[in-house]
Design a protein around this motif. Structure first.
Motif, short mmCIF file in Angstrom:
data_model
loop_
_atom_site.label_atom_id
_atom_site.label_comp_id
_atom_site.label_asym_id
_atom_site.label_seq_id
_atom_site.Cartn_x
_atom_site.Cartn_y
_atom_site.Cartn_z
N THR A 220 17.33 73.90 -17.55
CA THR A 220 16.75 73.00 -16.50
C THR A 220 16.67 71.70 -17.11
OG1 THR A 220 15.29 74.89 -15.58
CG2 THR A 220 14.78 72.49 -14.95
N LEU A 221 17.07 70.65 -16.39
CA LEU A 221 17.05 69.33 -16.87
C LEU A 221 16.09 68.48 -15.81
CD1 LEU A 221 20.56 70.24 -16.86
CD2 LEU A 221 20.30 68.82 -18.77
N SER A 222 15.15 68.01 -16.46
CA SER A 222 14.14 67.09 -15.61
C SER A 222 14.06 65.91 -16.15
CB SER A 222 12.80 67.86 -15.63
OG SER A 222 11.78 67.20 -15.10
N GLU A 223 14.63 64.88 -15.55
CA GLU A 223 14.44 63.29 -15.97
C GLU A 223 14.83 63.15 -17.51
OE1 GLU A 223 10.77 61.57 -15.08
OE2 GLU A 223 11.04 61.92 -12.80
N VAL A 224 16.01 64.14 -17.69
CA VAL A 224 16.58 63.88 -19.35
C VAL A 224 17.42 62.60 -19.23
CG1 VAL A 224 18.06 64.95 -20.78
CG2 VAL A 224 16.84 66.25 -19.12
N ARG A 225 16.90 61.56 -20.41
CA ARG A 225 17.64 60.53 -20.68
C ARG A 225 18.43 60.35 -21.79
NH1 ARG A 225 15.66 55.76 -18.42
NH2 ARG A 225 14.04 55.90 -16.87
N VAL A 226 19.97 59.98 -21.38
CA VAL A 226 20.92 59.84 -22.40
C VAL A 226 21.56 58.51 -22.31
CG1 VAL A 226 21.43 62.32 -22.63
CG2 VAL A 226 22.69 60.96 -21.03
N PRO A 227 21.91 58.08 -23.34
CA PRO A 227 22.53 56.48 -23.44
C PRO A 227 23.79 56.57 -22.62
CG PRO A 227 22.61 57.31 -25.77
CD PRO A 227 21.84 58.29 -24.88
N GLU A 228 24.45 55.39 -22.47
CA GLU A 228 25.77 55.33 -21.80
C GLU A 228 26.82 55.81 -22.72
OE1 GLU A 228 29.51 54.22 -20.02
OE2 GLU A 228 27.53 54.93 -19.37
N SER A 229 26.50 55.60 -24.12
CA SER A 229 27.41 56.21 -25.26
C SER A 229 27.61 57.65 -25.17
CB SER A 229 27.02 55.85 -26.56
OG SER A 229 25.63 56.21 -26.85
N ALA A 230 26.69 58.55 -24.44
CA ALA A 230 26.69 59.90 -24.67
C ALA A 230 27.77 60.41 -23.36
CB ALA A 230 25.52 60.47 -24.49
N ARG A 231 27.95 59.39 -22.28
CA ARG A 231 28.70 59.80 -21.49
C ARG A 231 30.31 59.86 -21.94
NH1 ARG A 231 31.98 57.52 -17.32
NH2 ARG A 231 31.78 55.37 -18.27
N LEU A 232 30.96 60.97 -21.39
CA LEU A 232 32.43 61.03 -21.86
C LEU A 232 33.05 59.88 -20.80
CD1 LEU A 232 31.24 63.67 -22.99
CD2 LEU A 232 33.41 64.60 -22.39
N GLN A 233 33.80 58.91 -21.47
CA GLN A 233 34.30 57.83 -20.76
C GLN A 233 35.53 58.21 -19.91
OE1 GLN A 233 33.07 54.63 -20.95
NE2 GLN A 233 31.23 56.29 -22.04
N ASN A 234 36.42 59.20 -20.02
CA ASN A 234 37.51 59.54 -19.34
C ASN A 234 37.29 60.45 -18.16
OD1 ASN A 234 39.04 57.53 -20.52
ND2 ASN A 234 39.64 59.20 -22.09
N CYS A 235 36.00 61.00 -18.04
CA CYS A 235 35.38 61.79 -16.94
C CYS A 235 34.90 61.23 -15.93
CB CYS A 235 34.62 62.97 -17.65
SG CYS A 235 34.37 64.45 -16.48
N ASN A 236 35.53 60.97 -14.97
CA ASN A 236 34.94 59.92 -13.60
C ASN A 236 34.97 60.55 -12.48
OD1 ASN A 236 34.41 57.74 -15.43
ND2 ASN A 236 36.37 57.58 -15.85
N SER A 237 35.62 61.92 -12.25
CA SER A 237 35.69 62.47 -10.95
C SER A 237 35.83 63.94 -11.27
CB SER A 237 36.83 62.14 -10.21
OG SER A 237 38.05 62.20 -10.58
N PHE A 238 36.01 65.00 -10.22
CA PHE A 238 36.07 66.42 -10.81
C PHE A 238 37.40 66.67 -11.00
CE2 PHE A 238 36.53 70.84 -9.87
CZ PHE A 238 35.24 71.16 -10.59
N LYS A 239 38.61 65.44 -10.60
CA LYS A 239 39.96 65.67 -10.85
C LYS A 239 40.00 65.96 -12.25
CE LYS A 239 42.05 63.75 -6.96
NZ LYS A 239 43.10 62.62 -6.50
N ASP A 240 39.17 64.95 -13.22
CA ASP A 240 39.21 65.21 -14.60
C ASP A 240 38.60 66.29 -15.10
OD1 ASP A 240 40.12 62.37 -14.60
OD2 ASP A 240 38.07 61.72 -14.37
N VAL A 241 37.58 66.77 -14.45
CA VAL A 241 36.94 68.55 -14.78
C VAL A 241 38.08 69.26 -14.84
CG1 VAL A 241 35.24 70.13 -14.26
CG2 VAL A 241 34.89 67.66 -14.15
N ALA A 242 38.96 69.22 -13.57
CA ALA A 242 40.09 70.08 -13.18
C ALA A 242 40.85 70.16 -14.22
CB ALA A 242 40.64 69.97 -11.86
N ALA A 243 41.37 68.90 -15.04
CA ALA A 243 42.26 68.67 -16.04
C ALA A 243 41.86 69.38 -17.48
CB ALA A 243 42.33 67.20 -16.48
N MET A 244 40.44 69.59 -17.33
CA MET A 244 39.89 70.65 -18.40
C MET A 244 40.07 71.84 -18.13
SD MET A 244 36.11 68.49 -18.94
CE MET A 244 36.05 66.49 -19.00
N LEU A 245 39.77 72.24 -16.82
CA LEU A 245 39.94 73.87 -16.57
C LEU A 245 41.18 74.51 -16.81
CD1 LEU A 245 37.41 73.67 -13.38
CD2 LEU A 245 36.95 74.48 -15.56
#
Length: 390
Positions: A220-245
């Motif tokens: 469960t994630l409730s108002e969990v804060r992470v910095p922008e640097s923790a975002r995977l920069q090349n994952c910007n849509s589900f198409k990018d998730v599909a590339a992983m899968l």
């Protein structure tokens, strides 16, 4: 028969491995036989994971072993590494591939060059342990459109709310690779969330009849804060998730092969030793027919994944290729483990013969990383040129 797997690789598919690639696999086998195998039945029944196994596997440096120090490990080596793990136990294989496959692939495909360059050495050494958090309590097969965990941008931070389920290895991870839908553009993005971040709660899932040793979490994630640097920069849509899968599904196909090998070898050991009507079970025609079908399933499965590894080595990654392998091999996995349990008879439901473990664990592998039906639709779309997804 292959030198590496003389009892279950009649076509010598593993002979395509070089001596440098076989060496770490033999080191792995020795550790599995001495460290993991003696504990499996006890921990499977208890629903716990043997604490000593993780560090023992990490110390082997299997993602880029010293024998291949000046080489890039080939896809075939990666596949047989998974095969060797699953031939011992499905939970052990799932535990290791959560790091070496799922988490590492997510960071490699979804991260920027700078992010992956920083993270990958730590991932390979297990200094930075992580898990892949996509499935949700109410969304599995429909996750592409149904993903409901949200991420809201707030200055230089992101605020994440939602829940994830069936996340294997989460309790020992440093980071949770969480997929969430951006509230601004509705696109799916990925974030490395520290497991101990404020607002993160993990609960163990009890009552499982498959992969009992694997510690799956409801997160469960409730108002969990992470910095922008923790975002995977090349994952910007589900198409990018599909590339992983499309890359991860081949790992599951290799796991399904390894489970078949483990079940087959356990069944062969048993029928050679077990006496009925004054003769070894292995001497009966009906038993031999079942053994032959099992070996046929395994050989065909190994042939499929080895060819898939060759294509991936050439840089060819297609959804329909990995989906076909996962779909077909997992289907025949079910038949193989059922036949193994059948020839072992009543003792096939006890942990003492090993067959029961493989038989039960196959059910989880049949469903995860895309159900049979979902993978069939991916293949069917490629065949027909028409999507049949609802």
């Amino acid at each position: 028969m292959s030198e590496l797997y003389p009892d279950c690789d009649p076509y010598g598919i593993a002979d395509a491995l070089t001596e440098d690639e076989r060496a770490p696999l033999l080191r792995l086998r020795a550790v599995l036989e001495s460290e993991a195998y003696p504990q499996l039945a006890e921990h499977w029944e208890a629903g716990t994971f043997p604490e000593s196994v993780g560090p023992a596997l990490q110390a082997l440096e299997l993602m880029h072993p010293p024998e291949l120090a000046d080489q890039t490990p080939r896809a075939l080596y990666h596949g047989f590494r998974i095969f060797e793990l699953a031939r011992c136990d499905a939970s052990v294989a799932t535990f290791y591939t959560a790091q070496a496959g799922l988490f590492r692939t997510a960071c490699r495909v979804g991260g920027s060059e700078e992010q992956f360059a920083e993270w990958d050495p730590k991932i390979k050494s297990f200094e930075m342990k992580g898990v892949f958090c996509l499935t949700e309590p109410e969304h599995g097969s429909d996750i592409a459109g149904g993903l409901s965990t949200t991420a809201r941008r707030d200055g230089d931070e992101w605020v994440i709310d939602g829940a994830k389920r069936w996340i294997g290895g989460a309790f020992t991870a440093d980071y949770l690779c969480v997929f969430a839908r951006d509230t601004e553009d509705s696109q799916v993005k990925a974030f490395l969330v520290p497991r101990e971040a404020p607002g993160v709660t993990l609960e163990k899932i009890y009552g499982k009849t498959s992969l009992r040793m694997m510690q799956n979490a409801h997160i469960t994630l409730s108002e969990v804060r992470v910095p922008e640097s923790a975002r995977l920069q090349n994952c910007n849509s589900f198409k990018d998730v599909a590339a992983m899968l499309r890359q991860m599904r081949s790992d599951v196909a290799w796991i399904a092969c390894g489970i078949q090998a483990g079940a087959y070898e356990a069944a062969v050991r048993y029928v050679r030793e077990r006496q009925q009507f004054g003769r070894p079970l292995a001497s009966f025609q009906l038993v031999q027919e079942k053994l032959a079908r099992m070996l046929g399933n395994l050989t065909a499965s190994l042939s499929m994944v080895s060819r898939l590894a060759e294509k991936q080595q050439e840089g060819i990654y297609r959804d329909e290729d990995s989906a076909l392998a996962k779909m077909w091999i997992s289907l025949h996995l079910r038949e193989t483990v059922a036949l193994a349990r059948e020839v072992v008879g009543g003792n096939g439901i006890t942990l003492a013969t090993d067959v029961a473990r493989f038989h039960a664990d196959a059910e989880a592998v049949y469903s995860y990383e895309g159900t049979h039906e979902i993978n069939a639709l991916v293949v069917g779309r490629s065949i027909s040129g028409v999507s049949a997804f609802a």
